[in-house]
Scaffold this motif. Structure first.
Motif, mmCIF file in Angstrom:
data_model
loop_
_atom_site.group_PDB
_atom_site.id
_atom_site.type_symbol
_atom_site.label_atom_id
_atom_site.label_comp_id
_atom_site.label_asym_id
_atom_site.label_seq_id
_atom_site.Cartn_x
_atom_site.Cartn_y
_atom_site.Cartn_z
ATOM 1 N N ALA A 327 -4.564 6.657 -10.403
ATOM 2 C CA ALA A 327 -5.555 7.539 -9.789
ATOM 3 C C ALA A 327 -5.563 8.917 -10.431
ATOM 4 C CB ALA A 327 -5.295 7.649 -8.280
ATOM 5 N N SER A 328 -4.377 9.508 -10.644
ATOM 6 C CA SER A 328 -4.304 10.856 -11.197
ATOM 7 C C SER A 328 -4.782 10.916 -12.640
ATOM 8 C CB SER A 328 -2.871 11.387 -11.110
ATOM 9 O OG SER A 328 -1.983 10.556 -11.851
ATOM 10 N N ARG A 329 -4.681 9.808 -13.358
ATOM 11 C CA ARG A 329 -5.081 9.774 -14.760
ATOM 12 C C ARG A 329 -6.525 9.351 -14.940
ATOM 13 N NH1 ARG A 329 -2.666 4.970 -18.117
ATOM 14 N NH2 ARG A 329 -4.426 3.951 -17.085
ATOM 15 N N ASP A 330 -6.946 8.340 -14.166
ATOM 16 C CA ASP A 330 -8.253 7.717 -14.400
ATOM 17 C C ASP A 330 -9.338 8.186 -13.438
ATOM 18 O OD1 ASP A 330 -7.085 6.128 -16.432
ATOM 19 O OD2 ASP A 330 -6.280 4.795 -14.903
ATOM 20 N N THR A 440 2.711 -5.841 11.460
ATOM 21 C CA THR A 440 2.847 -4.397 11.305
ATOM 22 C C THR A 440 4.027 -4.011 10.415
ATOM 23 O OG1 THR A 440 3.063 -2.297 12.458
ATOM 24 C CG2 THR A 440 4.266 -4.181 13.391
ATOM 25 N N LEU A 441 3.844 -2.948 9.642
ATOM 26 C CA LEU A 441 4.919 -2.330 8.882
ATOM 27 C C LEU A 441 5.393 -1.042 9.551
ATOM 28 C CD1 LEU A 441 3.586 -2.715 5.215
ATOM 29 C CD2 LEU A 441 5.567 -3.863 6.191
ATOM 30 N N ASN A 442 4.796 -0.776 10.733
ATOM 31 C CA ASN A 442 5.120 0.448 11.482
ATOM 32 C C ASN A 442 4.837 1.710 10.660
ATOM 33 O OD1 ASN A 442 6.097 -0.896 13.875
ATOM 34 N ND2 ASN A 442 7.946 -1.423 12.707
ATOM 35 N N LEU A 443 3.721 1.683 9.970
ATOM 36 C CA LEU A 443 3.296 2.847 9.201
ATOM 37 C C LEU A 443 2.440 3.756 10.071
ATOM 38 C CD1 LEU A 443 2.223 1.035 5.894
ATOM 39 C CD2 LEU A 443 4.352 2.274 6.305
ATOM 40 N N PRO A 444 2.384 5.053 9.770
ATOM 41 C CA PRO A 444 1.469 5.937 10.502
ATOM 42 C C PRO A 444 0.025 5.536 10.233
ATOM 43 C CG PRO A 444 2.437 7.071 8.613
ATOM 44 C CD PRO A 444 3.173 5.780 8.754
ATOM 45 N N ASN A 445 -0.866 5.876 11.139
ATOM 46 C CA ASN A 445 -2.272 5.486 10.982
ATOM 47 C C ASN A 445 -2.913 6.121 9.755
ATOM 48 O OD1 ASN A 445 -2.189 3.908 13.247
ATOM 49 N ND2 ASN A 445 -3.065 5.442 14.618
ATOM 50 N N ASN A 446 -2.508 7.336 9.443
ATOM 51 C CA ASN A 446 -3.075 8.051 8.300
ATOM 52 C C ASN A 446 -1.970 8.427 7.319
ATOM 53 O OD1 ASN A 446 -5.922 8.317 9.189
ATOM 54 N ND2 ASN A 446 -4.985 9.471 10.861
ATOM 55 N N ILE A 447 -2.211 8.171 6.040
ATOM 56 C CA ILE A 447 -1.241 8.466 4.986
ATOM 57 C C ILE A 447 -1.935 9.289 3.902
ATOM 58 C CG2 ILE A 447 0.142 7.495 3.120
ATOM 59 C CD1 ILE A 447 0.651 5.073 4.847
ATOM 60 N N GLU A 448 -1.344 10.428 3.579
ATOM 61 C CA GLU A 448 -1.863 11.220 2.470
ATOM 62 C C GLU A 448 -1.074 10.849 1.223
ATOM 63 O OE1 GLU A 448 -2.939 15.848 1.253
ATOM 64 O OE2 GLU A 448 -1.812 15.412 3.076
ATOM 65 N N LEU A 449 -1.779 10.458 0.166
ATOM 66 C CA LEU A 449 -1.077 9.962 -1.013
ATOM 67 C C LEU A 449 -0.873 11.054 -2.055
ATOM 68 C CD1 LEU A 449 -3.090 9.417 -3.697
ATOM 69 C CD2 LEU A 449 -3.998 7.696 -2.186
ATOM 70 N N ASP A 450 0.181 10.875 -2.840
ATOM 71 C CA ASP A 450 0.434 11.731 -3.987
ATOM 72 C C ASP A 450 -0.239 11.137 -5.227
ATOM 73 O OD1 ASP A 450 1.720 13.846 -5.448
ATOM 74 O OD2 ASP A 450 3.110 12.340 -6.214
ATOM 75 N N ASP A 451 -0.168 9.819 -5.340
ATOM 76 C CA ASP A 451 -0.780 9.097 -6.454
ATOM 77 C C ASP A 451 -0.694 7.612 -6.145
ATOM 78 O OD1 ASP A 451 -2.036 8.689 -8.850
ATOM 79 O OD2 ASP A 451 -0.428 9.477 -10.110
ATOM 80 N N TYR A 452 -1.488 6.804 -6.831
ATOM 81 C CA TYR A 452 -1.295 5.359 -6.716
ATOM 82 C C TYR A 452 -1.676 4.670 -8.012
ATOM 83 C CZ TYR A 452 -6.246 3.879 -5.896
ATOM 84 O OH TYR A 452 -7.581 3.580 -6.007
#
Length: 460
Positions: A327-330, A440-452
């Protein structure tokens, strides 16, 4: 009632080209010994090419015996012959051409402003000529890199070189690679080469740029050091010295230590000698890729997850993981994601959560597309790695097989489940997680990403 006689017109114009009846254009293509004279008709060339239309409109165009004379020494006769037939008949056959012939053809198409033909050939090469670089990787890379319209082919070649660097670095002509192109390659985070090997190849390239330098660095004087430092000064910041082992640093880097700044040398020494020391001088950020996330988790866990094996680890790795998107590159947009990832088959998506060591992602065993369809499968999974140094923090869950297992929406990036793990199309830096198609993975509903990143999964 109307009738279509296009084939008859095409055949008639093709015959006109062969017989050269009433031609008024002489074209000199190439140079001896690869030179050929062609005869054509200005009206045909004008209608078919904006490039030729401008040439014939020029007041100072050269003439010979009342005929237009055009000279093009930088074009191959074979490529021009194909283009000329295309001008007259609208037909072209690129299937049986070699990689070099296709490259020549693309360059000529671009020269004559034939955008559709250039794009058609470029797409054909990317899809069908995976060995495109093998015969002359240096020459082809440099031609493609400096031909700016071939953006997709440039990326194809760079991706191929980065995934299989032996194509480039084992070439007899590697040291002939231009400095700007070498810089482009070393700046890429997906270069699949150990940092010490990058350093060794850089030294090899640098020594070849100045033939007067003695290969034995211990015999260099200050002028030699200054010369070599000037050759490599742009590349030193591109080397991740902290990824080089103490032994390799001592044996292979330290002999050239005087081309590094004193601040960098001191910082590297502290890094190797002081336990827990965090480097101050970091030329580049560590790679965010499949190797640096955690080689144990990626190499040992993913193959077993893909094959749905119960064993915790695997000794052999039956897959290759080829980076196709960052994402950060392309560009962190749905359009950029689909442009690089559509129809590439099985793939792994890895998401680095902002301000956290946690990694999440998923496996798509099918493919991505932009057709706004959903696909059922029980072989897809999503995962979470809370602490990459703690294998116990690794969690993986498989799809229940419903119709929403994999969702291909043109306005979204990767989309797992009805709402289980997906990009928010109004904000591509935000992902949402709401269990439905996966446990479920018990993740928060919203995730802010650094990169993917997205890695194509290829069976060896």
């Amino acid at each position: 009632m109307s009738y279509n006689f296009e084939s008859e017109v095409s055949e008639a114009l093709g015959q006109l080209l062969e017989t050269e009846t009433d031609y008024n254009v002489i074209v000199h293509i190439g140079e001896e010994p690869n030179f050929k004279e062609f005869h054509a008709h200005s009206n045909i060339l004008r209608c078919r090419s904006e490039y030729f239309n401008k040439i014939f409109s020029a007041e100072n165009i050269e003439k010979k015996d009342g005929k237009y004379l055009i000279k093009m020494s930088n074009i191959s006769p074979k490529a021009f012959d194909d283009i000329l037939k295309y001008f007259y008949t609208g037909k072209i056959n690129i299937v049986n051409k070699t990689g070099t012939e296709l490259l020549d053809f693309m360059i000529v198409s671009d020269e004559f402003m034939l955008k559709k033909l250039t794009k058609l050939t470029e797409d054909f090469v990317i899809k069908n000529h995976h060995q495109f670089l093998q015969n002359d990787p240096i020459g082809i890379l440099q031609i493609v890199y400096y031909c700016k319209p071939l953006v997709n082919l440039q990326e194809f070649c760079l991706n191929k070189v980065c995934s299989k660097p032996e194509i480039l670095f084992n070439s007899d002509k590697f040291t002939q690679l231009s400095a700007p192109l070498l810089e482009v390659i070393l700046k890429r985070d997906d270069l699949n080469l150990k940092e010490i090997e990058i350093w060794e190849n850089l030294i090899k390239w640098g020594l070849a740029q100045e033939q007067t330098l003695n290969k034995d660095v211990t015999k260099w004087n200050q002028d030699d050091l200054n010369t070599f430092k000037r050759i490599l000064y742009k590349f030193i910041p591109l080397i991740r010295f902290y990824d080089i082992s103490s032994e390799d640093y001592f044996n292979k880097v330290k002999p050239y230590k005087k081309i590094l700044s004193k601040e960098l040398r001191d910082d590297i020494s502290k890094f190797h000698m002081v336990p827990g020391y965090k480097p101050i001088y970091t030329p580049r950020q560590p790679k965010f890729n499949i190797d640096n996330i955690d080689s144990i988790i990626i190499s040992r866990f993913f193959p077993n997850w893909i094959d749905r094996k119960e064993e915790k680890y695997t000794k052999s790795i039956p897959y290759e993981f080829n980076l196709i998107y960052r994402a950060s590159r392309d560009g962190n947009t749905a359009a950029a994601f689909h442009a690089r990832c559509n129809n590439k088959g099985a793939n792994i998506v890895i998401v680095k959560i902002k301000n956290s060591e946690q990694i999440v992602g998923g496996y798509n065993p099918l493919f991505w597309s932009s057709d706004n369809n959903d696909m059922p499968t029980k072989d897809s999974f999503i995962f979470s790695i809370t602490n990459k140094n703690d294998p116990q923090s690794v969690k993986v869950v498989y799809s229940n097989g419903d119709q929403y297992s994999i969702r291909c929406h043109s306005h979204c990036g990767p989309y797992f489940g009805y709402s289980d793990l997906y990009t928010v199309y109004t904000n591509y830096s935000m992902w949402q997680c709401r269990p439905h198609s996966y446990p479920t993975l018990n993740l928060p509903n919203n995730i802010e990403l650094d990169d993917y990143e997205v890695f194509q999964v290829i069976k060896k």
